[in-house]
Design a protein around this motif. Structure first.
Motif, PDB file in Angstrom:
ATOM      1  N   MET A   1       0.924  -1.061   0.125  1.00 25.24           N
ATOM      2  CA  MET A   1      -0.155  -0.176  -0.033  1.00 25.24           C
ATOM      3  C   MET A   1       0.946   1.217  -0.042  1.00 25.24           C
ATOM      4  SD  MET A   1      -2.805   1.005   2.768  1.00 25.24           S
ATOM      5  CE  MET A   1      -3.421   2.706   2.855  1.00 25.24           C
ATOM      6  N   LEU A 116      -1.423  -9.972  -1.947  1.00 24.66           N
ATOM      7  CA  LEU A 116      -0.950 -11.501  -2.257  1.00 24.66           C
ATOM      8  C   LEU A 116      -1.382 -11.895  -3.640  1.00 24.66           C
ATOM      9  CD1 LEU A 116      -0.032 -14.100  -1.051  1.00 24.66           C
ATOM     10  CD2 LEU A 116      -2.763 -14.538  -0.861  1.00 24.66           C
ATOM     11  N   ILE A 487       2.791 -18.473  -4.342  1.00 22.26           N
ATOM     12  CA  ILE A 487       2.387 -17.336  -3.563  1.00 22.26           C
ATOM     13  C   ILE A 487       3.364 -16.323  -3.810  1.00 22.26           C
ATOM     14  CG2 ILE A 487       1.879 -16.373  -1.435  1.00 22.26           C
ATOM     15  CD1 ILE A 487       1.169 -19.113  -0.586  1.00 22.26           C
ATOM     16  N   PRO A 490       4.498  -8.810  -1.375  1.00 23.52           N
ATOM     17  CA  PRO A 490       5.577  -7.663  -1.137  1.00 23.52           C
ATOM     18  C   PRO A 490       6.907  -8.180  -0.409  1.00 23.52           C
ATOM     19  CG  PRO A 490       3.612  -7.245   0.096  1.00 23.52           C
ATOM     20  CD  PRO A 490       3.163  -8.535  -0.827  1.00 23.52           C
ATOM     21  N   TRP A 491       6.597  -9.586   0.341  1.00 26.62           N
ATOM     22  CA  TRP A 491       7.824 -10.232   1.059  1.00 26.62           C
ATOM     23  C   TRP A 491       8.733 -10.869   0.279  1.00 26.62           C
ATOM     24  CZ3 TRP A 491       2.695 -11.291   1.789  1.00 26.62           C
ATOM     25  CH2 TRP A 491       2.282 -12.247   1.018  1.00 26.62           C
ATOM     26  N   ASP A 492       8.350 -10.926  -1.244  1.00 27.06           N
ATOM     27  CA  ASP A 492       9.279 -11.734  -1.998  1.00 27.06           C
ATOM     28  C   ASP A 492      10.446 -10.624  -2.306  1.00 27.06           C
ATOM     29  OD1 ASP A 492       8.541 -14.458  -2.421  1.00 27.06           O
ATOM     30  OD2 ASP A 492       6.814 -13.694  -3.350  1.00 27.06           O
ATOM     31  N   PRO A 493      11.822 -11.029  -2.570  1.00 30.69           N
ATOM     32  CA  PRO A 493      12.748  -9.841  -3.017  1.00 30.69           C
ATOM     33  C   PRO A 493      12.515  -9.819  -4.372  1.00 30.69           C
ATOM     34  CG  PRO A 493      13.740 -12.122  -1.947  1.00 30.69           C
ATOM     35  CD  PRO A 493      12.047 -12.391  -2.053  1.00 30.69           C
ATOM     36  N   ALA A 494      12.399  -8.318  -4.585  1.00 34.76           N
ATOM     37  CA  ALA A 494      12.152  -7.949  -5.752  1.00 34.76           C
ATOM     38  C   ALA A 494      13.167  -8.284  -6.761  1.00 34.76           C
ATOM     39  CB  ALA A 494      12.107  -6.522  -5.754  1.00 34.76           C
ATOM     40  N   ARG A 495      12.831  -8.394  -7.948  1.00 34.34           N
ATOM     41  CA  ARG A 495      13.834  -8.766  -9.283  1.00 34.34           C
ATOM     42  C   ARG A 495      14.262  -7.378  -9.677  1.00 34.34           C
ATOM     43  NH1 ARG A 495      11.463 -14.455 -11.506  1.00 34.34           N
ATOM     44  NH2 ARG A 495      10.971 -15.044  -9.270  1.00 34.34           N
ATOM     45  N   PRO A 496      15.491  -6.969  -9.443  1.00 29.33           N
ATOM     46  CA  PRO A 496      15.925  -5.565 -10.278  1.00 29.33           C
ATOM     47  C   PRO A 496      15.774  -5.718 -11.521  1.00 29.33           C
ATOM     48  CG  PRO A 496      17.746  -6.967  -9.304  1.00 29.33           C
ATOM     49  CD  PRO A 496      16.613  -7.568  -8.744  1.00 29.33           C
ATOM     50  N   ILE A 497      15.476  -4.806 -12.151  1.00 27.47           N
ATOM     51  CA  ILE A 497      15.732  -4.512 -13.724  1.00 27.47           C
ATOM     52  C   ILE A 497      16.697  -4.014 -14.013  1.00 27.47           C
ATOM     53  CG2 ILE A 497      14.186  -3.893 -15.595  1.00 27.47           C
ATOM     54  CD1 ILE A 497      11.741  -4.757 -13.988  1.00 27.47           C
ATOM     55  N   ILE A 498      17.779  -4.172 -14.352  1.00 26.80           N
ATOM     56  CA  ILE A 498      18.815  -3.384 -14.837  1.00 26.80           C
ATOM     57  C   ILE A 498      19.218  -3.551 -16.302  1.00 26.80           C
ATOM     58  CG2 ILE A 498      21.472  -3.438 -14.379  1.00 26.80           C
ATOM     59  CD1 ILE A 498      20.865  -4.700 -11.609  1.00 26.80           C
TER      60      ILE A 498
END
Lengths: 507, 487
Positions: A1, A116, A487, A490-498
């Protein structure tokens, strides 16, 4: 949020000392309790399926103003209600810096688990594409079966060692050439030859005469015919296809050299040629120019040279291999080779060159390499161990050479065929299934009967089994999809877009 | 007069090792002591730190000898901790066992044994876990085992709460979200003068520091340089940020495996004079580094709470951070600029922050007071105390869990998952709770619990309670009655 992105929002509520209101259970317990067996365990679908982000704020507000929950501390905070935000603050906010008027274990129905996601990246499988994709596995399993059948055939003295030896000699030269020439048109040509010789070998080693070689040669003719019009296109080098094709070949060159060095002190002349194999391919110029022709001649010469080297190395090794495991009992050998071949089948790189070519980062190559070489090495180890059971040097030599073809060169060819045309792929699959079925049938049949009847029966049964396995497993996999429950939140590590990899890619 | 408790904090992670969990335990224990409770800390023995120690404020630390497996997490032996644990608990007359950190096996074992001994247990989760890879699945199963029979769980953010509820299949009502806090006194801005009371925030005495259009803006990054801290993003973004904005510079503090990438980037782009790498710094030095900058950049990929951005805001820095994990909950939007975890967006967000600072739109000099009023350990201790009150029955079940008895709610919450007042210690009820963990895991967990119970009985027989000395308490503090007691 996400909080609203105003820069000025200096109002900080500081009234957290208000007593916590008694909460209605109905307002805090997840709403969907009807279909659950155990309400104490929150199933993900509770929060996910019932609420969507445009949530029922209006409903919530009206309840907040209603009489039922008027005991909420909104009343108390009406004293400083000069700020217009005081009404909004009655609502629970998923923020930590706000001093909420709710207890810490308050679970807001509207916002709890609102981010979720379940199975967001799932693509449902379609039946026929799945079947088509799994033919790769069938191909590999069939080629392993053919190899085993050849071994059993030799072991049961069904084939004459001499013919296998002769054949292996011829194959060796062609395959060496096939192996050396990475440029797609030439490679295809020689690989086609290789294939015909392969089938030759398999049939010759089982029985002396067959009609399969004609089919195989027709296949190779097909290949040649097909690539003729495309000849000018390929040398210019669709670099992706080329580099993709290089991957398994590298793995193979490594494994070949490892086999050589493992088995004997490979001659010093051998190692440079094998190590030079990789860079050879992309350096070809266009076919038209005389320099290119010269280089082609040179490449062929060096191919023949290395083929001869490998040939003699193997020939020299064969007596050693023959007595390698004399002190080991046959049971151990069977068990060991079974496990090694199982490792080969399970760790084989089925993704093929197409996937490797489309992969953008360089890391995937280095990731795939060890797995592929593990598979190849396991298979070569199995063939070495199996070959050591054979009585004569010629047979050992033939089997080892054959194993290098089956496990080292043939996958490259299969990948190439699949990459090239779907029709070749299907034809190859059918041929492999037929060959494997016939081989197994003939091996299992006893000596007395006419082997062709058993062979034909084996073909039919093999086709049936392959069809059942392909269809059944695909259907099963599709059926299993309904248990998929990934599942994400927001707790998942984000995948950085580089994007700007420009500084790193050129190394 | 609210009751006071004897509390044992159990975690593998404690001083002398630095870190977020460690300081959380220390600060929380210290504030709980200020509120009149007795707090002891049980951790494993560190090098040069064994036996029983007293810290400031009469905080007693037991360093239990244990084999350290990896990054100071002790080796999980399910039962071997029990005898010494029981001894400590009886010696100190502990009522509540409070475990910390999901990767600490000491904490999980302590919760299991404490329930066997009939104590109340609380668990605090400090981290986020995914559900995808095999290691997470295994860790989640173990967490489920440990939390099947816990009385209450505290999470440091709402995202963390959601995650823990999903991981351990908990009732969300028995999970509280209580944030971390910062010691605001340790993170003051550079030219900070204590404001006279009650002048906040309308006419603040602090003068704003207007930035000229050509003043140097310093961007500070303090993080361990690991993949999940987003160092790759940082490495990609720094050259572009510096290219787009003259008169900016970076100060990077911290160490880790990705430091080499950063250094390589600096050399390739010849940015030695605009990027300063300080290497690893101590926690006490964080403030001194932070006050050198104007913007704090936090490119982390996952974060349960992100104490460091609160510290940065407390130092009066404008915070640019990725919108991941619990970070969006932590700070109000006027202190932060959020970016997606993408290189482009990070560059744009930093550009926005620089522009806002140059336009003097952000009153960073007010941040310290605001953060101070948002986060304090006293508040955290108060809220934790309410949890203790709730599980020990000092405040009624209906008030704590917020459902009315008239609703007939007790019927749907079966005996297997009772509430605080009725959370039964009977072995059969505990077994019911564990049995639901899975087809095979449930039976295995039941076996563990039964063995644990047998060990407990054997210990009662061999080392009877009346043979264990009671240890004299450090003189308790008078309970501060500040009139702000929510419990």
């Amino acid at each position: 949020m996400a909080p609203p992105s105003g820069l000025h929002q200096s109002a900080i509520p500081s009234d957290f000392e208000t007593p916590f209101p008694p909460l209605m259970r109905s307002s805090t317990v997840p709403a969907l309790t009807s279909h659950r067996a155990d309400p104490s365990h929150l199933a993900p679908e509770d929060a996910y399926s019932s609420f969507s982000p445009p949530r029922r704020s209006g409903d919530f507000d009206s309840r907040g103003n209603g009489s039922g929950t008027d005991s909420r501390p909104g009343r108390i905070r009406h004293k400083d209600a000069s700020r217009s935000r005081s009404r909004r603050r009655k609502r629970f906010q998923k923020l930590l810096w706000v001093k909420q008027s709710y207890p810490d274990n308050y679970t807001d129905q509207a916002t709890f688990l609102e981010n979720l996601q379940r199975n967001p990246r799932v693509r449902p499988y379609d039946f026929w594409p799945l079947v088509a994709d799994s033919t790769v596995i069938v191909q590999h399993v069939c080629s392993v079966i053919i190899f085993v059948v050849c071994f059993v055939g030799i072991f049961q003295e069904r084939s004459q060692g001499g013919s296998a030896d002769e054949d292996a000699r011829a194959r060796m030269i062609r395959d060496g050439r096939a192996y050396r020439e990475y440029r797609p048109p030439r490679r295809q040509d020689s690989l086609g030859l290789e294939q015909s010789s392969m089938l030759n070998a398999s049939t010759v080693s089982i029985s002396s005469a067959s009609n399969l070689p004609s089919a195989a040669s027709s296949t190779s003719n097909l290949l040649q015919d097909h690539h003729q019009p495309q000849r000018p296109f390929h040398p210019l080098g669709s670099s992706t296809g080329n580099s993709g094709l290089l991957v398994p070949a590298h793995a193979h060159s490594r494994s070949v050299s490892s086999v050589n060095s493992m088995a004997s002190q490979a001659s010093a002349a051998n190692s440079p040629t094998t190590t030079r194999l990789g860079p050879d391919g992309p350096h070809h110029g266009p076919t038209g120019s005389p320099t290119a022709r010269n280089s082609r001649v040179y490449v062929r010469l060096s191919t023949i040279k290395s083929a001869i080297l490998i040939y003699f190395t193997l020939l020299g090794l064969s007596p050693i291999l023959k007595s390698l495991t004399r002190s080991t009992s046959s049971d151990s050998i069977w068990a060991m080779s079974f496990w090694l071949l199982a490792i080969n089948v399970f760790f084989f790189d089925y993704s093929g060159s197409a996937a490797a070519a489309t992969a953008t980062t360089g890391t995937t190559h280095s990731k795939q390499m060890p797995v592929a070489s593990l598979s190849t090495n396991a298979a070569l180890m199995a063939s070495t161990v199996l070959a050591s059971r054979l009585p004569s040097t010629g047979q050992v030599f033939s089997l080892t050479l054959f194993s290098i073809e089956v496990f080292g060169l043939f996958p490259v060819f299969r990948q190439y065929a699949r990459h090239r045309s779907w029709r070749y792929h299907v034809v190859l699959t059918v041929l492999l299934v037929l060959g494997a079925g016939a081989g197994v049938g003939m091996i299992l049949g006893d000596e007395r009967g006419w082997p062709w009847k058993k062979g034909l029966l084996g073909m039919v049964v093999g086709c049936l089994i392959a069809a059942l396995a392909l269809g059944g497993c695909s259907w099963w996999l599709i059926g299993l999809q309904k248990y998929k429950n990934e599942i994400y939140g927001p707790w998942d590590p984000a995948r950085p877009i580089i994007i700007s990899r420009r500084h790193w890619d050129d190394e | 007069m609210a009751p006071t408790y004897n509390i044992a904090m159990v975690s593998d992670f404690f001083f002398p090792q630095p870190g977020g969990v460690e300081s959380h335990i220390y600060q929380l224990s210290s504030k709980l002591r200020d509120r009149g409770h007795k707090v002891i800390i049980i951790t494993h023995a560190y090098k040069g730190r064994t036996g029983v120690r007293y810290l400031t404020n009469g905080l007693k630390v037991y360093h239990v000898p244990f084999f350290v497996l990896y990054r100071s997490a002790s080796f999980p032996t399910v039962f071997s901790f029990f005898p010494i644990f029981r001894n400590i608990i009886l010696r100190e007359r502990i009522d509540i066992v409070h475990g910390h950190a999901s990767l600490s096996s000491l904490c999980h074992e302590a919760i299991l044994h404490a329930r066997t001994m009939g104590l109340r247990t609380v668990y605090t989760d400090h981290s986020l876990f995914g559900f995808a890879d095999a290691a997470s699945i295994f860790a989640n199963k173990l967490l489920k085992f440990s939390l099947s029979d816990v009385d209450h769980v505290i999470c440091v953010s709402h995202t963390c709460k959601e995650n823990t509820v999903l991981r351990a299949s908990l009732d969300p009502l028995m999970v509280s979200a209580i944030p971390n806090a910062v010691v605001a006194e340790n993170f003051k801005p550079l030219d900070y003068t204590e404001p006279p009371p009650r002048s906040f925030p309308a006419h603040h005495p602090l003068p704003a520091r207007p930035l000229g259009p050509h003043d140097m803006i310093t961007i500070v990054v303090i993080s361990r340089l690991f993949y999940n801290k987003g160092t790759d993003l940082l490495t990609a973004a720094i050259p572009r940020i510096l290219e787009n904005h003259p008169n900016t510079r970076f100060i990077i503090a911290g160490d880790g495996p990705k430091a080499i990438d950063l250094e390589q980037m600096i050399e390739q782009n010849v940015l030695q004079d605009r990027v300063e790498m300080l290497g690893p710094i101590r926690h006490e030095e964080v403030r001194d580094v932070m006050v050198r900058g104007h913007i704090y950049l936090h490119p982390s990929l996952t974060e349960a709470f992100g104490t460091v951005i609160v510290e940065a805001a407390s130092c009066g820095l404008y915070v640019v951070c990725t919108q991941v994990g619990g970070i969006p909950e932590v700070l109000p939007s006027h202190m932060t600029v959020f970016a997606k975890p993408e290189e482009d967006d990070l560059v744009t967000a930093t550009g926005r922050a620089i522009a806002a600072l140059r336009a003097n739109k952000v009153r960073t000099e007010l941040f310290h007071e605001q953060v101070k009023s948002m986060y304090s350990w006293t508040n955290v201790a108060m809220r934790t105390e309410r949890v203790y009150n709730g599980i020990s029955g000092a405040i009624s079940e209906a008030e704590f869990y917020g459902y009315d008895a008239a609703n007939g709610a007790g019927s749907s919450w079966s005996a297997a998952r009772g509430r605080s007042g009725v959370q039964s210690f009977a072995l059969i009820d505990r077994l019911k709770r564990y049995y639901g963990c899975g087809i095979w895991a449930g039976k295995l967990f039941c076996l563990c619990v039964i063995v644990d119970y047998l060990i407990f009985l054997a210990l009662e027989l061999w080392f009877p309670r009346d043979k264990i000395d009671i240890c004299p308490d450090w003189p308790r503090k008078e309970r501060k009655v500040g009139g702000k007691d929510a419990g």
